[in-house]
Enzyme design. Structure first.
Site, PDB file in Angstrom:
ATOM      1  N   ASP A   1       0.747  -1.209  -0.015  1.00  0.00           N
ATOM      2  CA  ASP A   1       0.046  -0.123   0.024  1.00  0.00           C
ATOM      3  C   ASP A   1       0.745   1.186  -0.003  1.00  0.00           C
ATOM      4  O   ASP A   1       1.968   1.431   0.759  1.00  0.00           O
ATOM      5  CB  ASP A   1      -0.957   0.057   1.289  1.00  0.00           C
ATOM      6  N   ILE A   2       0.540   2.231  -0.888  1.00  0.00           N
ATOM      7  CA  ILE A   2       1.445   3.393  -0.974  1.00  0.00           C
ATOM      8  C   ILE A   2       1.428   4.018   0.378  1.00  0.00           C
ATOM      9  O   ILE A   2       2.248   5.158   0.661  1.00  0.00           O
ATOM     10  CB  ILE A   2       0.653   4.196  -2.140  1.00  0.00           C
TER      11      ILE A   2
ATOM     12  N   ASN B   1     -13.033  -3.066   2.436  1.00  0.00           N
ATOM     13  CA  ASN B   1     -13.818  -1.829   2.331  1.00  0.00           C
ATOM     14  C   ASN B   1     -14.973  -2.288   1.552  1.00  0.00           C
ATOM     15  O   ASN B   1     -14.227  -2.269   0.351  1.00  0.00           O
ATOM     16  CB  ASN B   1     -13.154  -0.719   2.424  1.00  0.00           C
TER      17      ASN B   1
ATOM     18  N   HIS C   1     -10.358  -5.305  -3.087  1.00  0.00           N
ATOM     19  CA  HIS C   1      -9.076  -5.886  -2.651  1.00  0.00           C
ATOM     20  C   HIS C   1      -9.312  -6.071  -0.953  1.00  0.00           C
ATOM     21  O   HIS C   1     -10.098  -5.288  -0.388  1.00  0.00           O
ATOM     22  CB  HIS C   1      -8.021  -4.739  -2.786  1.00  0.00           C
TER      23      HIS C   1
ATOM     24  N   HIS D   1      -7.006  -5.499   2.498  1.00  0.00           N
ATOM     25  CA  HIS D   1      -6.044  -4.992   3.130  1.00  0.00           C
ATOM     26  C   HIS D   1      -5.318  -6.154   4.036  1.00  0.00           C
ATOM     27  O   HIS D   1      -6.205  -6.721   5.017  1.00  0.00           O
ATOM     28  CB  HIS D   1      -6.399  -4.005   3.948  1.00  0.00           C
TER      29      HIS D   1
END
Ligand code: AMP
Ligand code: ZN
Length: 111
Positions: free
Chosen positions: A30-31, A87, A100, A102
């Site tokens: 994750d950025i 989410n 996606h 997390h």
């Protein structure tokens, strides 16, 4: 999906830091990490949200969860514990509309 950021990452049009890939899945850092380890696990097939998961996508969804388990073990925090989050929709805090998971670890999560 030409307009989807994660499809662009899959196509190599947008750079990412890959941590895992197989026939069905891709996982990358994750950025804006919210934990020392924060990876996104995505299906290669474009599915916008969990609401769009088809009856024939059950195996794919299972693969995502299995990948989270394996990556947690590989990263060394499986026994300490970690957080897996998906989410769904704007109200669920989803910003990127390519489903996606997390995977976050390396710290203690509360609530
Ligand atoms: P969500 O709110 O569940 O849709 O999560 C989207 C996540 O994608 C956020 O945690 C962002 O930090 C992350 N993100 C956005 N753009 C990128 C990118 N180019 N590479 C990696 N992660 C990204
Ligand atoms: Zn997509």
């Amino acid at each position: 999906m030409t307009d989807c950021l994660f499809c662009k990452i899959l196509a190599g049009e947008v750079p990412s830091e890959k941590v895992y890939e197989d026939e069905h899945l891709f996982a990358f850092k994750d950025i804006y990490p919210k934990a020392p380890y924060h990876v996104l696990i995505i299906p290669k097939k474009h599915i916008a949200t969990l609401n769009d998961l088809g009856d024939d996508d059950t195996e794919l969804a299972g693969r995502m969860i299995q990948a989270a388990k394996h990556l947690a073990k590989e990263a060394g925090f499986a026994d300490d514990g970690y957080r897996v989050v998906m989410n769904c929709g704007e109200g669920g805090g989803q910003i990127i509309f390519h489903m996606h998971l997390h995977l976050m670890g390396g710290r203690t999560f509360k609530a």
